[in-house]
Design an enzyme around this catalytic site. Structure first.
Site, short mmCIF file in Angstrom:
data_model
loop_
_atom_site.label_atom_id
_atom_site.label_comp_id
_atom_site.label_asym_id
_atom_site.label_seq_id
_atom_site.Cartn_x
_atom_site.Cartn_y
_atom_site.Cartn_z
N CYS A 102 -26.08 32.94 30.82
CA CYS A 102 -25.36 31.66 30.92
C CYS A 102 -24.42 31.67 32.10
O CYS A 102 -23.99 30.61 32.54
CB CYS A 102 -24.65 31.35 29.62
SG CYS A 102 -23.44 32.55 29.25
N GLU A 120 -19.89 28.98 22.20
CA GLU A 120 -20.11 29.49 23.57
C GLU A 120 -21.42 28.90 24.05
O GLU A 120 -22.48 29.23 23.50
CB GLU A 120 -20.25 31.03 23.55
CG GLU A 120 -19.00 31.77 23.20
CD GLU A 120 -17.90 31.57 24.21
OE1 GLU A 120 -18.20 31.39 25.41
OE2 GLU A 120 -16.74 31.57 23.79
N1 LIG Z 1 -21.81 30.60 26.94
C1 LIG Z 1 -22.38 31.67 26.44
O1 LIG Z 1 -21.71 32.60 26.06
C2 LIG Z 1 -23.87 31.77 26.35
C3 LIG Z 1 -24.68 30.68 26.26
N2 LIG Z 1 -26.02 30.81 26.17
C4 LIG Z 1 -26.85 29.63 26.14
O2 LIG Z 1 -27.84 29.78 25.16
C5 LIG Z 1 -29.04 29.12 25.53
C6 LIG Z 1 -30.21 30.01 25.24
O3 LIG Z 1 -30.18 30.40 23.93
P1 LIG Z 1 -31.07 29.69 22.81
O4 LIG Z 1 -31.42 30.77 21.86
O5 LIG Z 1 -32.13 28.87 23.44
O6 LIG Z 1 -30.06 28.65 22.16
P2 LIG Z 1 -30.36 27.65 20.95
O7 LIG Z 1 -29.23 26.71 20.95
O8 LIG Z 1 -31.73 27.11 20.97
O9 LIG Z 1 -30.31 28.60 19.66
C7 LIG Z 1 -29.15 29.31 19.28
C8 LIG Z 1 -29.18 29.49 17.77
O10 LIG Z 1 -28.99 28.26 17.07
C9 LIG Z 1 -30.04 28.03 16.12
N3 LIG Z 1 -30.27 26.60 16.01
C10 LIG Z 1 -31.04 25.82 16.80
N4 LIG Z 1 -30.92 24.52 16.42
C11 LIG Z 1 -30.06 24.50 15.37
C12 LIG Z 1 -29.49 23.46 14.56
N5 LIG Z 1 -29.80 22.19 14.73
N6 LIG Z 1 -28.59 23.81 13.61
C13 LIG Z 1 -28.23 25.08 13.44
N7 LIG Z 1 -28.75 26.10 14.17
C14 LIG Z 1 -29.63 25.82 15.12
C15 LIG Z 1 -31.19 28.82 16.69
O11 LIG Z 1 -32.15 29.10 15.70
C16 LIG Z 1 -30.49 30.05 17.24
O12 LIG Z 1 -30.17 30.98 16.22
C17 LIG Z 1 -28.85 28.78 26.97
O13 LIG Z 1 -28.64 27.39 27.09
C18 LIG Z 1 -27.60 29.52 27.40
O14 LIG Z 1 -26.80 28.94 28.35
C19 LIG Z 1 -26.62 32.03 26.12
C20 LIG Z 1 -25.86 33.14 26.21
C21 LIG Z 1 -24.43 33.10 26.32
O1 LIG Z 2 -19.45 38.88 25.75
C1 LIG Z 2 -19.02 39.84 26.42
O2 LIG Z 2 -18.71 40.93 25.93
C2 LIG Z 2 -18.83 39.69 27.89
C3 LIG Z 2 -19.57 38.56 28.47
C4 LIG Z 2 -20.99 38.89 28.90
O3 LIG Z 2 -21.58 39.84 28.47
N1 LIG Z 2 -21.52 38.04 29.77
C5 LIG Z 2 -22.84 38.19 30.36
C6 LIG Z 2 -23.69 37.00 30.08
C7 LIG Z 2 -24.06 36.80 28.75
C8 LIG Z 2 -24.61 35.40 28.66
O4 LIG Z 2 -25.74 35.11 29.02
O5 LIG Z 2 -23.77 34.60 28.26
C9 LIG Z 2 -22.75 38.14 31.85
O6 LIG Z 2 -21.79 37.52 32.34
O7 LIG Z 2 -23.65 38.65 32.50
#
Ligand SMILES: NC(=O)C1=CN([C@@H]2O[C@H](COP(=O)(O)OP(=O)(O)OC[C@H]3O[C@@H](n4cnc5c(N)ncnc54)[C@H](O)[C@@H]3O)[C@@H](O)[C@H]2O)C=CC1
Ligand SMILES: O=C(O)CCC(=O)N[C@@H](CCC(=O)O)C(=O)O
Length: 488
Positions: free
Chosen positions: A279, A245
């Site tokens: 996100c 995700e």
């Molecule tokens: N699509 C979705 O459901 C969501 C996506 N996000 C995305 O997450 C980002 C923010 O979260 P961050 O914590 O900065 O993400 P991140 O990618 O920096 O870290 C996520 C996890 O991966 C680990 N990690 C980092 N580099 C790694 C590697 N090379 N190998 C293995 N593990 C590694 C980190 O320590 C952390 O536990 C934003 O870009 C946001 O869009 C956030 C929430 C929901």
């Molecule tokens: O994961 C779920 O149970 C539903 C999705 C959710 O909570 N979405 C949040 C954003 C979380 C994120 O940063 O990805 C939302 O849409 O506000």
């Protein structure tokens, strides 16, 4: 030394790199400890492997009892958890409390989803019974992001445990305290030793865990950069399940609507909630050229300029807290400077009012004149406005991204929404509703660079178990008619 890791039902001091988490506004140290060294990652994987068969053999109802006890424990510790989330992420207490509620609700939703999507079905097929059941993969790693340090890892952990997997949880290194509080609730719920193991640490711990041959799968929520890296690491390993995700560069298209203030409010909830650190946040606002669009932007700038920004526990409560860290605040300020240098116009400049605090005010840039706009996710309160002429051009611009997580339309025309829904490429497509706040009772995931087609939330059940199709009959008999060429 502080015990930071939870392995095989025991707390251990980490032997990896030391790190700490800070309150992003005051810079007060909230948690300090060492991450897991590679040998401890291996120890935890072994513990999870040993715990797996007995946990998987328990009946679904027995596992549900533990999950429901976890939900009760979360409720008992709701204030402490909300405070922990607010302190460590900077999000206001009111919002942190909604995160705890989402964690609690995840249990009932996951049970319902498990039954619906991965339950048991059977029916006659010829002289046999055709049965569909599901089995857990085994040992899975869960990687969490910092923006929802409780809710998002929980969205993988709860369905994974429910399906009978054992779990290795590697939280974000920016939010270790919330992870620790969450694991304590699982312990209070009576989860058997080894079924959930906590591996604190940063990138090195993540790399060691993702590369450990003892895991059967990895469920990741985080940045596109890390997700892509993991995807490459798992290339050529079809035997392991990988659920990614990742982020988005989400468009919100505004059509000329009757209620300007309703549009402004919905844009603010889409772009600036959680200080833009969701996100699903709108990153690109597509506004029609002309007088009505000018009026909308003037009102948006006026209202956004008055948004209350403050510390997580400030009273009266702010709408926006800080971003996660001073480093994140600096990166966002640099992203704004870079867009301005490329020709963007600051309608409302994002500012950092106190240099030593990660608080940012909402920023709105008109980037229409910027050629070669970066298709990146700026994970903070920085909204880019693009003016369009004609609805077809707006849809084309909305789809002009490698990502495909969320897309929205504000319009009084149902016909336009139908066109938008058909032509937009995203896993979430909303009409006259904010882009953020996706429901846990629906699938959650995107297309393009936003994920790998393994939607989470209601569909998490799908990647937590694999289907087993069986043809069953209690007696082995010779069929009434034999195939040609075989005589008995
Ligand atoms: N699509 C979705 O459901 C969501 C996506 N996000 C995305 O997450 C980002 C923010 O979260 P961050 O914590 O900065 O993400 P991140 O990618 O920096 O870290 C996520 C996890 O991966 C680990 N990690 C980092 N580099 C790694 C590697 N090379 N190998 C293995 N593990 C590694 C980190 O320590 C952390 O536990 C934003 O870009 C946001 O869009 C956030 C929430 C929901
Ligand atoms: O994961 C779920 O149970 C539903 C999705 C959710 O909570 N979405 C949040 C954003 C979380 C994120 O940063 O990805 C939302 O849409 O506000």
């Amino acid at each position: 030394m502080m015990s930071t890791l939870y392995i095989a039902g025991q707390w251990h001091a980490g032997q990896g790199e030391a790190f700490e988490s800070l309150n992003p506004v005051t810079q007060q140290v909230l948690w300090r400890g060492n991450g897991a060294a590679a040998a401890q990652v291996e120890q935890a994987v072994q513990a999870a492997r040993e715990a797996f068969p007995a946990w998987a053999r328990r009946s679904l109802d027995e596992r549900i009892v533990v999950l429901e006890a976890f939900a009760a424990s979360l409720k008992n510790h709701a204030d402490e958890l909300a405070r922990g989330i607010g302190e460590e992420t900077g999000k206001p207490l009111w919002e942190a409390a909604t995160e705890v509620t989402s964690m609690v609700n995840k249990v009932a939703i996951s049970i319902q989803s498990y039954r619906e999507r991965t339950g048991e079905k059977s029916g006659p097929l010829g002289d046999a019974n055709a049965v569909l059941r599901h089995k857990p993969h085994g040992v899975v790693a869960v990687f969490g992001p910092y923006n929802f340090p409780g809710h998002l890892p929980n969205g993988h952990i709860v369905p994974a445990l429910l399906a009978g997997n054992s779990v290795l949880f590697k939280p974000s290194e920016l939010t270790p305290k919330v992870a620790e509080l969450t694991v304590k609730c699982w312990i209070e719920a009576g989860l058997p030793a080894g079924v959930l193991n906590l591996l604190q640490g940063a990138r090195e711990t993540g790399i060691a865990l993702a590369g450990n041959p003892g895991i059967d799968g990895l469920f990741f929520t985080g940045s596109s950069r890390t997700g892509n890296h993991l995807h490459q690491q798992f290339a050529g390993r079809p035997d392991k399940i990988l659920a990614l995700e990742m982020g988005g560069n989400n468009p919100l298209v505004v059509d000329q609507v009757a209620d300007l203030d309703a549009a402004v409010y919905t844009i603010i909830q889409s772009a600036f909630i959680s200080a833009g650190q969701r996100c699903t946040c709108a990153r690109r606002l597509l506004v029609p050229e002309g007088a009505w669009g000018d009026q909308l932007l003037a009102r948006l700038v006026e209202v956004s300029g008055n948004i209350a920004v403050g510390a997580f526990d400030q009273q009266p409560a702010p709408f926006m807290g800080s971003v996660i860290s001073l480093a994140a605040a600096s990166a966002l300020m640099e992203a704004q400077a870079s867009l301005l240098a490329k020709g963007a116009l600051a309608l409302l400049p994002m500012t950092q009012p106190q240099p030593g605090a990660a608080l940012l005010t909402p920023g709105i840039l008109d980037v229409t004149a910027v050629s070669g706009r970066p298709d990146e996710e700026f994970f903070g309160p920085l909204l880019q406005v693009i003016r369009y002429v004609g609805f077809d051009a707006a849809i084309a611009e909305a789809n002009n991204t490698q990502f495909g997580l969320a897309a929205g339309l504000l319009s009084d025309s149902e016909e336009r929404y139908r066109q938008f829904w058909l032509q937009s490429r995203a896993g979430i497509v909303n009409w006259n509703k904010q882009l953020t706040g996706a429901a846990s009772s629906a699938p959650f995931g995107g297309v393009g660079a936003s994920g790998n087609h393994r939607a989470s939330a209601y569909y998490a059940a799908d990647y937590c178990a694999y289907p087993v199709a069986s043809l069953e009959t209690p007696s082995l008999v010779v069929p009434a008619s034999l195939t040609p060429g075989v005589k008995l």
